[in-house]
Design an enzyme around this catalytic site. Structure first.
Site, PDB file in Angstrom:
ATOM      1  N   ASN A   1     -14.623 -20.470 -20.151  1.00  0.00           N
ATOM      2  CA  ASN A   1     -13.453 -20.820 -20.651  1.00  0.00           C
ATOM      3  C   ASN A   1     -13.718 -22.491 -20.422  1.00  0.00           C
ATOM      4  OD1 ASN A   1     -11.301 -22.711 -19.259  1.00  0.00           O
ATOM      5  ND2 ASN A   1     -11.912 -23.048 -17.565  1.00  0.00           N
TER       6      ASN A   1
ATOM      7  N   LYS B   1     -12.997 -24.753 -21.941  1.00  0.00           N
ATOM      8  CA  LYS B   1     -11.888 -25.942 -21.513  1.00  0.00           C
ATOM      9  C   LYS B   1     -11.692 -26.871 -22.291  1.00  0.00           C
ATOM     10  CE  LYS B   1     -14.809 -25.872 -17.160  1.00  0.00           C
ATOM     11  NZ  LYS B   1     -15.286 -26.466 -16.319  1.00  0.00           N
TER      12      LYS B   1
ATOM     13  N   HIS C   1      -6.317 -22.617 -12.307  1.00  0.00           N
ATOM     14  CA  HIS C   1      -7.665 -23.412 -12.229  1.00  0.00           C
ATOM     15  C   HIS C   1      -7.393 -25.199 -11.209  1.00  0.00           C
ATOM     16  CE1 HIS C   1     -11.818 -25.201 -13.601  1.00  0.00           C
ATOM     17  NE2 HIS C   1     -11.531 -24.402 -13.701  1.00  0.00           N
TER      18      HIS C   1
ATOM     19  N   GLU D   1      -9.348 -27.869 -11.689  1.00  0.00           N
ATOM     20  CA  GLU D   1      -8.950 -29.136 -12.641  1.00  0.00           C
ATOM     21  C   GLU D   1      -7.834 -28.971 -13.497  1.00  0.00           C
ATOM     22  OE1 GLU D   1     -13.236 -28.504 -15.091  1.00  0.00           O
ATOM     23  OE2 GLU D   1     -11.381 -28.130 -15.747  1.00  0.00           O
TER      24      GLU D   1
ATOM     25  N   GLU E   1     -12.986 -19.644  -7.044  1.00  0.00           N
ATOM     26  CA  GLU E   1     -14.353 -21.281  -7.454  1.00  0.00           C
ATOM     27  C   GLU E   1     -14.301 -22.288  -6.552  1.00  0.00           C
ATOM     28  OE1 GLU E   1     -12.198 -22.841 -11.273  1.00  0.00           O
ATOM     29  OE2 GLU E   1     -10.795 -23.231  -9.723  1.00  0.00           O
TER      30      GLU E   1
ATOM     31  N   GLY F   1     -19.635 -27.774 -12.489  1.00  0.00           N
ATOM     32  CA  GLY F   1     -19.261 -28.696 -13.406  1.00  0.00           C
ATOM     33  C   GLY F   1     -20.634 -29.642 -12.271  1.00  0.00           C
TER      34      GLY F   1
ATOM     35  N   SER G   1     -20.526 -23.316 -11.732  1.00  0.00           N
ATOM     36  CA  SER G   1     -22.119 -23.209 -12.499  1.00  0.00           C
ATOM     37  C   SER G   1     -22.996 -21.894 -12.477  1.00  0.00           C
ATOM     38  CB  SER G   1     -22.624 -24.484 -11.607  1.00  0.00           C
ATOM     39  OG  SER G   1     -21.375 -25.344 -11.894  1.00  0.00           O
TER      40      SER G   1
END
Length: 249
Positions: free
Chosen positions: A9, A11, A95, A97, A167, A173, A212
């Site tokens: 991904n 991003k 996701h 985010e 996730e 991150g 991560s």
């Protein structure tokens, strides 16, 4: 037996030159791998360029998001049918985010899941809990609700034509990673939940870990019986890291 899958991904990263160099390295570095599918999900503006580079290779590709709406007056959105023009195979939906930064709730994510499948694309459905939710023991409740929203809208059988990515939000991150045992526990919970409604779907659906993942922890994570690969963020932008992660399966 479930095929292993590793998805990068990207991003909101990259440019034409960097992308070309990264993809060329990944193509070369993963060419001899067997029993694993490697894919990249890239920003919308680069889908055509990625298609041109990858169309005759073993690497597949997709998008990072999609609109839940049909064609129409939705400025700034991208319809699922548009992604077909670029031969996408996967679309990431839900996701963390998108959920946290752009306010996508469980129902919106379920609608995007449904729309993705309606045009023949494979949704990568992201589920996971925040650190605060984990610390008060709500991991399973949160994931229950995220999965139930999709199952209620599309039915349990729809998950057979999807990928699920667990996730933990607290590990994205941050450099923190769930231990293999922690990740396996949640993956096993997801699979057992699905098995209560359809054992065949539960046994066949790919469940990825995303949080991560690096070259130094991928092998231990992917060795867990219910972890079928990874949804890789930052490490997917570094050719050597991504190749090592793909090799770890």
């Amino acid at each position: 037996m479930r095929t292993k899958l590793v998805v990068g991904n990207w991003k909101m990263n990259g440019n034409l030159t960097q992308n070309q160099e990264l993809l060329n390295a990944i193509i070369t570095g993963t060419r001899e791998l067997r029993d694993v599918v490697c894919a990249v999900c890239v920003p919308y503006p680069y889908l055509q360029a990625v298609q041109l580079v990858l169309k005759d290779t073993h690497i597949t590709w997709g998008a990072q998001n999609v609109s839940q709406f049909d064609f129409g007056a939705y400025t700034g959105e991208v319809a699922a049918e548009m992604l077909l023009d670029f031969a996408c195979r996967y679309v990431i939906v839900g996701h963390s985010e998108r959920r946290s930064l752009f306010g996508e709730d469980n129902h919106t994510v379920a609608e995007k899941f449904k729309k993705t499948q309606s045009v023949g694309l494979i949704p990568i459905l992201c589920v996971g809990e925040t650190l605060a939710q984990r610390e008060i023991g709500e991991t399973e409740r949160v994931i229950d609700e995220q999965l139930d929203a999709v199952i209620k809208l599309t039915g349990i059988n729809s998950l057979a034509q999807s990928v699920i990515a667990y996730e933990p939000v607290w590990a994205i991150g941050t450099g923190r990673t769930a231990t293999p045992a922690q990740a396996q526990s949640v993956h096993a919970f997801i699979r057992s939940k699905l098995a209560k409604q359809n054992t065949e779907v539960a046994a066949s659906v790919q469940i990825l870990y995303g949080g991560s993942v690096k070259s130094n922890n991928a092998s231990d994570l992917f060795a867990m019986p219910d972890i079928d690969g990874g949804l890789i963020g930052g490490a997917s932008l570094i050719a050597g890291e991504f190749i090592s992660i793909c090799s770890a399966v």
